[in-house]
Design a protein around this motif. Structure first.
Motif, PDB file in Angstrom:
ATOM      1  N   LEU A  28       0.687  -1.481   0.002  1.00 32.25           N
ATOM      2  CA  LEU A  28      -0.057   0.722  -0.257  1.00 32.25           C
ATOM      3  C   LEU A  28       0.740   0.895  -0.324  1.00 32.25           C
ATOM      4  O   LEU A  28       0.545   2.570  -0.750  1.00 32.25           O
ATOM      5  CB  LEU A  28      -0.370  -0.090   1.404  1.00 32.25           C
ATOM      6  N   GLY A  29       1.576   1.182   0.903  1.00 31.05           N
ATOM      7  CA  GLY A  29       2.887   2.485   0.575  1.00 31.05           C
ATOM      8  C   GLY A  29       3.406   2.431  -0.548  1.00 31.05           C
ATOM      9  O   GLY A  29       3.650   3.826  -0.791  1.00 31.05           O
ATOM     10  N   VAL A  30       3.435   1.533  -1.098  1.00 34.00           N
ATOM     11  CA  VAL A  30       4.510   1.708  -2.523  1.00 34.00           C
ATOM     12  C   VAL A  30       3.412   2.138  -3.118  1.00 34.00           C
ATOM     13  O   VAL A  30       3.171   3.268  -4.885  1.00 34.00           O
ATOM     14  CB  VAL A  30       5.242   0.364  -3.227  1.00 34.00           C
ATOM     15  N   ILE A  31       2.495   1.701  -3.050  1.00 25.74           N
ATOM     16  CA  ILE A  31       1.425   1.617  -4.192  1.00 25.74           C
ATOM     17  C   ILE A  31       0.907   3.641  -4.092  1.00 25.74           C
ATOM     18  O   ILE A  31       1.054   4.816  -4.971  1.00 25.74           O
ATOM     19  CB  ILE A  31      -0.088   1.212  -3.864  1.00 25.74           C
ATOM     20  N   LEU A  32       0.503   3.769  -2.482  1.00 26.08           N
ATOM     21  CA  LEU A  32       0.521   5.690  -2.396  1.00 26.08           C
ATOM     22  C   LEU A  32       1.412   6.524  -3.096  1.00 26.08           C
ATOM     23  O   LEU A  32       0.859   7.227  -3.237  1.00 26.08           O
ATOM     24  CB  LEU A  32       0.107   5.329  -0.894  1.00 26.08           C
ATOM     25  N   PHE A  34       3.439   5.865  -5.264  1.00 23.40           N
ATOM     26  CA  PHE A  34       3.666   6.366  -7.077  1.00 23.40           C
ATOM     27  C   PHE A  34       2.572   7.034  -7.423  1.00 23.40           C
ATOM     28  O   PHE A  34       2.458   7.853  -8.046  1.00 23.40           O
ATOM     29  CB  PHE A  34       3.455   4.766  -7.400  1.00 23.40           C
ATOM     30  N   PHE A  35       1.341   6.767  -6.544  1.00 24.86           N
ATOM     31  CA  PHE A  35       0.077   8.183  -6.990  1.00 24.86           C
ATOM     32  C   PHE A  35       0.396   8.853  -6.542  1.00 24.86           C
ATOM     33  O   PHE A  35      -0.067   9.868  -7.519  1.00 24.86           O
ATOM     34  CB  PHE A  35      -0.949   6.922  -5.925  1.00 24.86           C
ATOM     35  N   PHE A  36       0.545   9.851  -5.309  1.00 22.78           N
ATOM     36  CA  PHE A  36       1.263  10.596  -5.200  1.00 22.78           C
ATOM     37  C   PHE A  36       2.028  11.275  -6.115  1.00 22.78           C
ATOM     38  O   PHE A  36       1.759  12.017  -6.437  1.00 22.78           O
ATOM     39  CB  PHE A  36       1.072  10.713  -3.518  1.00 22.78           C
ATOM     40  N   SER A  37       3.201  10.500  -5.880  1.00 24.72           N
ATOM     41  CA  SER A  37       4.207  10.996  -7.193  1.00 24.72           C
ATOM     42  C   SER A  37       3.267  11.093  -8.184  1.00 24.72           C
ATOM     43  O   SER A  37       4.192  12.362  -9.353  1.00 24.72           O
ATOM     44  CB  SER A  37       5.570  10.091  -7.184  1.00 24.72           C
ATOM     45  N   ARG A  38       3.409  10.284  -9.027  1.00 20.00           N
ATOM     46  CA  ARG A  38       2.416  10.528 -10.219  1.00 20.00           C
ATOM     47  C   ARG A  38       1.588  11.962 -10.647  1.00 20.00           C
ATOM     48  O   ARG A  38       1.537  12.477 -11.270  1.00 20.00           O
ATOM     49  CB  ARG A  38       1.661   9.491 -10.472  1.00 20.00           C
ATOM     50  N   LYS A  39       0.730  11.967  -9.048  1.00 19.96           N
ATOM     51  CA  LYS A  39      -0.067  13.348  -8.990  1.00 19.96           C
ATOM     52  C   LYS A  39       0.612  14.656  -9.270  1.00 19.96           C
ATOM     53  O   LYS A  39       0.478  15.329 -10.219  1.00 19.96           O
ATOM     54  CB  LYS A  39      -1.279  13.156  -8.067  1.00 19.96           C
ATOM     55  N   LYS A  40       2.072  14.522  -8.296  1.00 17.88           N
ATOM     56  CA  LYS A  40       2.954  15.518  -8.852  1.00 17.88           C
ATOM     57  C   LYS A  40       3.364  15.637  -9.655  1.00 17.88           C
ATOM     58  O   LYS A  40       3.124  16.931 -10.393  1.00 17.88           O
ATOM     59  CB  LYS A  40       3.659  15.575  -7.375  1.00 17.88           C
ATOM     60  N   VAL A  41       3.269  14.810 -10.507  1.00 14.96           N
ATOM     61  CA  VAL A  41       3.734  14.624 -11.539  1.00 14.96           C
ATOM     62  C   VAL A  41       2.923  15.789 -12.640  1.00 14.96           C
ATOM     63  O   VAL A  41       3.640  16.549 -13.382  1.00 14.96           O
ATOM     64  CB  VAL A  41       4.661  13.630 -12.536  1.00 14.96           C
ATOM     65  N   ILE A  42       2.178  15.037 -12.993  1.00 14.94           N
ATOM     66  CA  ILE A  42       0.755  15.412 -13.823  1.00 14.94           C
ATOM     67  C   ILE A  42       0.871  17.219 -13.450  1.00 14.94           C
ATOM     68  O   ILE A  42       0.486  18.204 -13.796  1.00 14.94           O
ATOM     69  CB  ILE A  42      -0.548  15.170 -12.994  1.00 14.94           C
ATOM     70  N   GLU A  43       0.373  17.346 -12.030  1.00 14.28           N
ATOM     71  CA  GLU A  43       0.148  19.162 -11.520  1.00 14.28           C
ATOM     72  C   GLU A  43       1.661  19.797 -12.204  1.00 14.28           C
ATOM     73  O   GLU A  43       0.931  20.589 -12.389  1.00 14.28           O
ATOM     74  CB  GLU A  43       0.029  18.844 -10.045  1.00 14.28           C
ATOM     75  N   LYS A  44       2.642  19.250 -12.225  1.00 14.38           N
ATOM     76  CA  LYS A  44       3.859  19.534 -12.444  1.00 14.38           C
ATOM     77  C   LYS A  44       4.075  20.021 -13.730  1.00 14.38           C
ATOM     78  O   LYS A  44       3.511  20.668 -14.658  1.00 14.38           O
ATOM     79  CB  LYS A  44       5.594  19.526 -12.547  1.00 14.38           C
ATOM     80  N   GLU A  45       3.270  19.579 -14.569  1.00 11.64           N
ATOM     81  CA  GLU A  45       2.847  19.192 -16.292  1.00 11.64           C
ATOM     82  C   GLU A  45       2.222  20.223 -16.707  1.00 11.64           C
ATOM     83  O   GLU A  45       2.104  20.740 -17.392  1.00 11.64           O
ATOM     84  CB  GLU A  45       2.254  17.173 -16.680  1.00 11.64           C
TER      85      GLU A  45
END
Length: 266
Positions: A28-32, A34-45
């Motif tokens: 769950l920690g790994v999934i969360l 990657f989820f939040f990391s991806r979210k930050k990447v999307i926000e940056k984009e």
């Protein structure tokens, strides 16, 4: 012995349970992560895309502002420099024509020069007027558009029906609306082969609505959306500067319909 074995088995089960729980939590920690990391990447984009759009908008506004300044400069040069010199040529030619010592052949040549000068002077005034209509500065958008439509009706075979209301716009934004309609009429004549145009300009409490219709040959809106021509690019650019929206409806053989909605600045 049996009790010892059961105790060991119980301990093993407990260890397995804790190990399973740990693995689940870790997953769950790994999934969360990657989820939040991806979210930050999307926000940056998204931030980069918004900055790019804002930059393009500023470049666009600067480009159109420079274009209008250049038009104003050329119009003033035509009026102050070229037109004044042509007036001097015209006056001098008239004086020479009235001179009795000049022969008939010379007078005919001078009359031809006067005719060419007068035609050139009228063309110069018309170009200067198209570049920067003085009536817009003096009397506003409605009067400028009425004059524009009258000029088109006099000099072409097109019939323009219109209903215009005064808009609560700055002079600069009035110029954008004037250029939009000017470009639409030119496109209807040049590309649409229209002979009838209807223009409605409606003032609302929070903005204005502009509807432009013609009975021309129409076009495929899908192809236009893929690649805008220079005329439609200019129209779209000015609508964006006004923070408005542009909707185009057209079919080949069925004319064109443009609907522009723009809010008033707070």
């Amino acid at each position: 012995m049996v009790q010892e074995f059961q105790a060991q088995e119980s301990q093993l089960i407990v260890v397995l349970i804790f190990a399973t729980i740990f693995l689940i939590i870790a997953c769950l920690g790994v999934i969360l992560f990657f989820f939040f990391s991806r979210k930050k990447v999307i926000e940056k984009e998204r931030e980069k895309a918004n900055l790019k759009v804002k930059h393009q908008q500023k470049v666009l506004q600067t480009s159109i502002a420079i274009q209008e300044l250049e038009r104003k400069r050329i119009a003033q040069d035509l009026h102050d420099d070229i037109s004044s010199k042509l007036n001097i040529v015209s006056l001098t030619t008239n004086m020479l024509i009235e001179d009795d010592t000049i022969g008939q052949n010379q007078k005919e040549s001078l009359e031809q020069i006067l005719k060419i000068t007068s035609t050139t002077l009228e063309s110069s005034r018309k170009i200067a007027h198209d570049l920067l209509p003085p009536i817009l500065e003096k009397f506003g958008l409605k009067a400028a558009l009425e004059e524009l439509f009258e000029d088109f009706s006099k000099n072409t075979t097109i019939d323009i029906q219109y209903n215009l209301e005064e808009l609560q716009l700055t002079r600069n934004n009035q110029l954008h609306v004037f250029r939009i309609i000017q470009e639409l009429v030119n496109n209807s004549l040049k590309h649409g082969k229209a002979n009838e145009i209807v223009v409605f300009m409606e003032d609302k409490a929070d903005g204005f609505k502009l509807r432009f219709q013609d009975n021309g040959i129409g076009f495929d809106t899908n192809k236009v959306n893929e690649k805008l021509g220079i005329g439609l690019q200019n129209i779209n650019s000015r609508v964006k500067i006004l923070k408005g929206t542009l909707a185009i409806e057209s079919k080949i053989g069925s004319g064109s319909n443009f609907l522009i909605r723009c809010p008033y600045e707070a």
